[in-house]
Design a protein around this motif. Structure first.
Motif, PDB file in Angstrom:
ATOM      1  N   CYS A   1      34.079 -14.628  -9.657  1.00 43.20           N
ATOM      2  CA  CYS A   1      35.457 -14.217  -9.360  1.00 43.20           C
ATOM      3  C   CYS A   1      35.867 -13.032 -10.222  1.00 43.20           C
ATOM      4  CB  CYS A   1      36.435 -15.373  -9.606  1.00 43.20           C
ATOM      5  SG  CYS A   1      36.155 -16.833  -8.594  1.00 43.20           S
TER       6      CYS A   1
ATOM      7  N   LEU B   1      43.317 -13.719  -7.549  1.00 39.27           N
ATOM      8  CA  LEU B   1      41.903 -13.367  -7.436  1.00 39.27           C
ATOM      9  C   LEU B   1      41.756 -12.178  -6.492  1.00 39.27           C
ATOM     10  CD1 LEU B   1      40.314 -16.924  -7.137  1.00 39.27           C
ATOM     11  CD2 LEU B   1      40.306 -15.428  -9.137  1.00 39.27           C
TER      12      LEU B   1
ATOM     13  N   VAL C   1      35.180 -12.109  -4.689  1.00 35.72           N
ATOM     14  CA  VAL C   1      34.972 -13.547  -4.869  1.00 35.72           C
ATOM     15  C   VAL C   1      33.841 -13.980  -3.938  1.00 35.72           C
ATOM     16  CG1 VAL C   1      35.960 -15.845  -4.585  1.00 35.72           C
ATOM     17  CG2 VAL C   1      37.359 -14.005  -5.535  1.00 35.72           C
TER      18      VAL C   1
END
Length: 358
Positions: free
Chosen positions: A174, A287, A292
């Motif tokens: 991430c 995020l 990711v």
């Protein structure tokens, strides 16, 4: 990050004294959770600490015009700064903005020499305490940590999770979107207040934090030494959550990049939802949707500039291109040596040959 190896020691060069040693032992044995026992505002702003901070600050900067100008009247400038801090009349100055490519374009904000000296003075006192509160697998801007230690830890975790490459190892990778510019000032100050009972120190940290806003009440400047400490304090909330609530045993964070390794892909997917919610609700961070992924080591995991495989790691393609372009623009022997030092940490024989022959 500056050389701070000796900055964990008490002031007035007491590192060899019985009293200084006893002081550190008392702190450790009491397992103190705040700064009250080891640091006071007067220690931060003392002439002793400001002068020691100056010694750390000027390393590599003696030739710079603004540093030379400040040093011409060093004692007067330090005393004026001390008096402003003591009287609570200190105000942080404005920033000078400029862009760098490191490796991607970044907007740096540079404070005055006076303000940067204060940043170092604060860092000298606050870093040793807060470093004790951080998880061991946070590697950014910490003494005896760094990128190479994080890479080695990643490899060690892979061997543990994969049972020496006999089981499938999945990696959740991430990245936080616009990390520095989205640090929430009120949340950061609230975290600091949990650890620091001295309201004079809180006043000073508020002055530093509030000196820069990318958006209303958000953002820290990339150029401040204190920003490196503040983001680690901020993200320590997440580190503790990841390690102790989510129970992510194989977790590594470097600044806004972090990974979790596991044999269980489904658990990682469930964990992704939990950590995304925590970051959003508790820290007001998001995020990065394009950075990711959950994938196996065998397929190649891009982490900290290297692509990792079970038995080797290779330099990211973009990093190779940037390195060769850098050599075209800078033919100094030190630059070549620096690149060759970096390349020792992976399978890079081909590019090493290109650099040596360039």
């Amino acid at each position: 990050m500056p050389d701070l190896v000796n900055n964990n020691q008490p002031l007035n060069n007491r590192q060899g004294s019985v009293g200084g040693h006893r002081r550190r032992l008392k702190f450790k044995n009491q397992n103190s959770k705040n700064l009250n026992e080891i640091s006071k505002f007067k220690e931060i702003i003392s002439l002793d600490n400001l002068l020691l901070a100056w010694q750390g600050f000027i390393k590599g900067k003696r030739g710079r015009k603004d540093v030379q100008e400040f040093s011409l009247n060093l004692m007067d400038n330090v005393i004026f700064l001390h008096n402003d801090l003591s009287n609570h009349t200190y105000k942080h100055g404005e920033y000078q903005a400029f862009n760098i490519n490191d490796p991607k374009p970044r907007n740096i904000h540079k404070a005055s020499v006076r303000d940067r000296l204060l940043h170092h003075a604060i860092y000298r006192i606050l870093y040793p305490f807060f470093d004790r509160t951080f998880v061991s697998d946070s590697f950014s801007c910490r003494i005896s940590k760094g990128t190479h230690k994080a890479l080695d830890r990643f490899r060690a975790f892979f061997y543990k999770v994969s049972q020496n490459n006999t089981k499938t190892c999945w990696v959740l990778k991430c990245d936080i979107k616009r990390f520095f510019e989205n640090i929430d000032h009120r949340i950061l100050i609230g975290i600091l207040e949990k650890y620091i009972p001295d309201q004079d120190i809180i006043w000073l940290t508020k002055e530093i934090i509030g000196s820069f806003c990318k958006y209303p009440d958000r953002g820290l400047p990339l150029g401040n030494l204190t920003s490196q400490l503040f983001v680690n304090i901020y993200m320590n909330e997440f580190d503790q959550y990841a390690k102790h609530t989510v129970k992510a045993k194989y977790y590594i964070r470097y600044a806004d990049d972090f990974v979790i390794l596991s044999q269980d892909k489904d658990w990682l997917c469930e964990t992704l939802i939990k950590i995304g919610d925590f970051l959003s609700e508790r820290l007001k961070l998001q995020l990065h949707p394009n950075k990711v992924f959950v994938k196996t080591i065998s397929s190649g995991v891009d982490f900290l500039g290297w692509v990792h495989f079970p038995d080797h790691r290779v330099l990211r393609t973009a990093t190779k291109r940037r390195m060769m372009k850098g050599l075209e623009n800078n033919t100094k022997a030190e630059t070549r040596a620096s690149y060759l030092g970096l390349l020792k940490h992976g399978n890079t024989n081909k590019i090493k040959s290109m650099i040596k022959s360039s």
